[in-house]
Design an enzyme around this catalytic site. Structure first.
Site, PDB file in Angstrom:
ATOM      1  NE  ARG A   1      -0.838   0.146   4.943  1.00 34.61           N
ATOM      2  CZ  ARG A   1      -1.451   0.707   5.971  1.00 34.61           C
ATOM      3  NH1 ARG A   1      -2.686   1.150   5.833  1.00 34.61           N
ATOM      4  NH2 ARG A   1      -0.857   0.823   7.132  1.00 34.61           N
TER       5      ARG A   1
ATOM      6  CG  HIS B   1      -8.249  -2.080   5.611  1.00 30.24           C
ATOM      7  ND1 HIS B   1      -9.194  -1.182   6.046  1.00 30.24           N
ATOM      8  CD2 HIS B   1      -7.475  -2.350   6.687  1.00 30.24           C
ATOM      9  CE1 HIS B   1      -8.987  -0.909   7.328  1.00 30.24           C
ATOM     10  NE2 HIS B   1      -7.946  -1.609   7.736  1.00 30.24           N
TER      11      HIS B   1
ATOM     12  CD  GLU C   1     -10.314  -4.427   7.284  1.00 33.39           C
ATOM     13  OE1 GLU C   1      -9.267  -5.087   7.098  1.00 33.39           O
ATOM     14  OE2 GLU C   1     -10.488  -3.710   8.284  1.00 33.39           O
TER      15      GLU C   1
END
Length: 262
Positions: free
Chosen positions: A92, A145, A242
């Protein structure tokens, strides 16, 4: 936040700069969307028939290189949580490449690659599908997420969750009601079900979340707990549901997907 064009790929696709980060803006007759190339992170998806975004993004997001973006759909990979540094993996905060894009009347298709480790395909139209493929040789964890944009956390139900979950706040298995309402800090790992429904009563809408090849679903809202990258009352407007593979690791070429629709 600065916002200026740095590259036009097509009439439907333009890369703009938000502070330090390159953001791909999508304009299609069926949907608008924004994706950060850092993390291949879908930040915004609003189908044409929606009056507001389906995804939540922090109103104080600084868009800084190397800082995880708070909101949208962070890709937590190749690990989840604080088992290593950085928390939730390196994907990420890594730069991904747009390697494919195509269009149809119903959706725009985008494929992003993280070197030879992983790729994610996004199908963005009236529904939103994210298909993740693990390409690396070593087994890996994954969580998509997703932060959902809601009207009021006090007027929310999450349907389709089991009546037992692992509470990460107390590190024990607990019995919980289903449907689940949120009235406090919640951080729970459930056995994944095929479908959850987020009843966003304040916005008078139902968000359908389909988990494909997932083994866990994580439900999270920090409530009043101070949380990096979020303003004090931001918890009132978001909930994370998630899609995850935590205990059953992804093997090479395994896939996991989430499909979101209204």
């Amino acid at each position: 936040m600065s916002d200026f064009s740095i590259k036009s790929i097509s009439p439907e696709l333009n890369i703009v700069k938000y502070n330090e980060l390159a953001i791909l803006e999508v304009n299609h007759p069926k949907a608008k969307a924004k994706i950060a190339l850092q993390g291949a992170q879908l930040l915004s998806w609003q189908p044409y028939n929606a009056t507001q975004d389906v995804l939540w993004l922090s109103d104080i997001e600084p868009f800084k290189i190397g800082t995880a973006i708070r909101g949208g759909v962070p890709i937590c990979y190749p690990w989840f949580g604080n088992v290593k540094t950085p928390a939730h993996g390196t994907a990420r905060i890594s730069e991904w490449s747009l390697v494919e894009h195509s269009y149809s009347e119903d959706y725009i298709r985008l494929v992003f690659a993280l070197e030879n480790d992983a790729k994610i395909e996004m199908m963005l139209g009236e529904s939103c599908t994210l298909n993740f493929t693990h390409l690396g040789a070593d087994p890996a964890q994954l969580a998509l997420h997703t932060y959902f944009n809601i009207g009021d956390i006090n007027k929310l139900e999450v349907e389709g969750l089991p009546t037992s979950c692992f509470d990460k706040l107390t590190n024990q298995q607990v019995d919980v009601p289903s449907p689940r309402i949120i009235q406090e800090n919640v951080d729970c790992i459930y056995a994944a079900q095929a479908v959850n429904f987020i009843q966003d009563f304040a916005n008078q809408r139902t968000i359908k979340v389909e988990h494909i090849n997932a083994t866990e679903t994580v439900l999270w809202n920090p409530w009043h707990k101070p949380t990096g990258g979020m303003s004090e009352n931001a918890y009132q407007k978001m909930v994370c549901v998630e899609t995850a593979r935590l205990n059953t690791l992804l093997q090479q070429n395994d896939t996991m997907s989430v499909k979101i629709s209204l």
